[in-house]
Design a protein around this motif. Structure first.
Motif, PDB file in Angstrom:
ATOM      1  N   LEU A   1       0.840  -1.185   0.000  1.00  0.00           N
ATOM      2  CA  LEU A   1       0.000   0.000   0.000  1.00  0.00           C
ATOM      3  C   LEU A   1       0.881   1.243   0.000  1.00  0.00           C
ATOM      4  N   VAL A   2       0.612   2.164  -0.902  1.00  0.00           N
ATOM      5  CA  VAL A   2       1.347   3.428  -0.947  1.00  0.00           C
ATOM      6  C   VAL A   2       0.374   4.541  -0.573  1.00  0.00           C
TER       7      VAL A   2
ATOM      8  N   THR B   1      12.427  -8.476  13.739  1.00  0.00           N
ATOM      9  CA  THR B   1      12.174  -9.451  12.673  1.00  0.00           C
ATOM     10  C   THR B   1      13.470 -10.144  12.305  1.00  0.00           C
ATOM     11  N   ALA B   2      13.353 -11.323  11.739  1.00  0.00           N
ATOM     12  CA  ALA B   2      14.523 -12.069  11.296  1.00  0.00           C
ATOM     13  C   ALA B   2      14.998 -11.590   9.920  1.00  0.00           C
ATOM     14  N   TYR B   3      14.139 -10.875   9.187  1.00  0.00           N
ATOM     15  CA  TYR B   3      14.480 -10.424   7.841  1.00  0.00           C
ATOM     16  C   TYR B   3      14.416  -8.898   7.775  1.00  0.00           C
ATOM     17  N   ALA B   4      15.473  -8.264   7.324  1.00  0.00           N
ATOM     18  CA  ALA B   4      15.540  -6.812   7.074  1.00  0.00           C
ATOM     19  C   ALA B   4      15.208  -5.982   8.313  1.00  0.00           C
ATOM     20  N   ASN B   5      15.637  -6.440   9.465  1.00  0.00           N
ATOM     21  CA  ASN B   5      15.379  -5.730  10.710  1.00  0.00           C
ATOM     22  C   ASN B   5      15.959  -4.311  10.648  1.00  0.00           C
ATOM     23  N   GLY B   6      15.160  -3.314  11.031  1.00  0.00           N
ATOM     24  CA  GLY B   6      15.619  -1.927  11.060  1.00  0.00           C
ATOM     25  C   GLY B   6      15.451  -1.174   9.758  1.00  0.00           C
ATOM     26  N   LEU B   7      15.023  -1.835   8.692  1.00  0.00           N
ATOM     27  CA  LEU B   7      14.846  -1.156   7.404  1.00  0.00           C
ATOM     28  C   LEU B   7      13.434  -0.602   7.272  1.00  0.00           C
ATOM     29  N   TRP B   8      13.283   0.430   6.444  1.00  0.00           N
ATOM     30  CA  TRP B   8      11.992   1.054   6.181  1.00  0.00           C
ATOM     31  C   TRP B   8      11.279   0.292   5.064  1.00  0.00           C
ATOM     32  N   HIS B   9       9.933   0.260   5.120  1.00  0.00           N
ATOM     33  CA  HIS B   9       9.162  -0.467   4.111  1.00  0.00           C
ATOM     34  C   HIS B   9       7.767   0.136   3.977  1.00  0.00           C
ATOM     35  N   LEU B  10       7.100  -0.195   2.890  1.00  0.00           N
ATOM     36  CA  LEU B  10       5.700   0.173   2.695  1.00  0.00           C
ATOM     37  C   LEU B  10       4.825  -0.814   3.478  1.00  0.00           C
ATOM     38  N   PRO B  11       3.675  -0.385   3.963  1.00  0.00           N
ATOM     39  CA  PRO B  11       2.762  -1.328   4.595  1.00  0.00           C
ATOM     40  C   PRO B  11       2.394  -2.433   3.600  1.00  0.00           C
TER      41      PRO B  11
ATOM     42  N   THR C   1      -0.052   8.442   0.341  1.00  0.00           N
ATOM     43  CA  THR C   1       0.644   9.720   0.197  1.00  0.00           C
ATOM     44  C   THR C   1      -0.231  10.861   0.706  1.00  0.00           C
ATOM     45  N   ASN C   2       0.429  11.914   1.142  1.00  0.00           N
ATOM     46  CA  ASN C   2      -0.230  13.141   1.565  1.00  0.00           C
ATOM     47  C   ASN C   2       0.714  14.269   1.196  1.00  0.00           C
ATOM     48  N   ALA C   3       0.364  15.008   0.155  1.00  0.00           N
ATOM     49  CA  ALA C   3       1.238  16.054  -0.390  1.00  0.00           C
ATOM     50  C   ALA C   3       2.573  15.421  -0.786  1.00  0.00           C
ATOM     51  N   ASP C   4       3.660  15.800  -0.138  1.00  0.00           N
ATOM     52  CA  ASP C   4       4.975  15.264  -0.499  1.00  0.00           C
ATOM     53  C   ASP C   4       5.443  14.198   0.494  1.00  0.00           C
ATOM     54  N   ARG C   5       4.529  13.588   1.243  1.00  0.00           N
ATOM     55  CA  ARG C   5       4.891  12.594   2.261  1.00  0.00           C
ATOM     56  C   ARG C   5       4.368  11.214   1.870  1.00  0.00           C
ATOM     57  N   VAL C   6       5.100  10.173   2.288  1.00  0.00           N
ATOM     58  CA  VAL C   6       4.718   8.782   2.054  1.00  0.00           C
ATOM     59  C   VAL C   6       4.783   8.046   3.384  1.00  0.00           C
ATOM     60  N   LEU C   7       3.745   7.244   3.686  1.00  0.00           N
ATOM     61  CA  LEU C   7       3.728   6.476   4.918  1.00  0.00           C
ATOM     62  C   LEU C   7       4.654   5.264   4.796  1.00  0.00           C
ATOM     63  N   LEU C   8       5.617   5.153   5.698  1.00  0.00           N
ATOM     64  CA  LEU C   8       6.524   4.016   5.761  1.00  0.00           C
ATOM     65  C   LEU C   8       6.511   3.451   7.174  1.00  0.00           C
ATOM     66  N   GLY C   9       6.828   2.190   7.293  1.00  0.00           N
ATOM     67  CA  GLY C   9       7.000   1.559   8.595  1.00  0.00           C
ATOM     68  C   GLY C   9       8.433   1.091   8.724  1.00  0.00           C
TER      69      GLY C   9
END
Length: 57
Positions: free
Chosen positions: A28-29, A44-54, A31-39
């Motif tokens: 899910l992407v 987690t055992a995979y990609a711990n600490g990285l940003w991602h899309l819901p 957006t609000n103006a120039d912002r994007v929601l990331l988590g």
């Protein structure tokens, strides 16, 4: 190993087995103006600490 010898890659199920199951991932992407929601992945055992899309599977 020859991929054709691996029964897990078969497009049709073997006789007497369960039907083929497909797993679909949806991202899910939002957006609000120039912002994007990331988590940020945490504990987690995979990609711990990285940003991602819901996402869901």
């Amino acid at each position: 190993m020859n991929p054709r010898d691996d029964s897990r890659l078969a497009a049709t199920p073997a006789s007497g087995s369960d039907p083929l199951t497909l797993v679909v991932g949806v991202h899910l992407v939002l957006t609000n103006a120039d912002r994007v929601l990331l988590g940020r992945r945490r504990n987690t055992a995979y990609a711990n600490g990285l940003w991602h899309l819901p996402a869901v599977h």
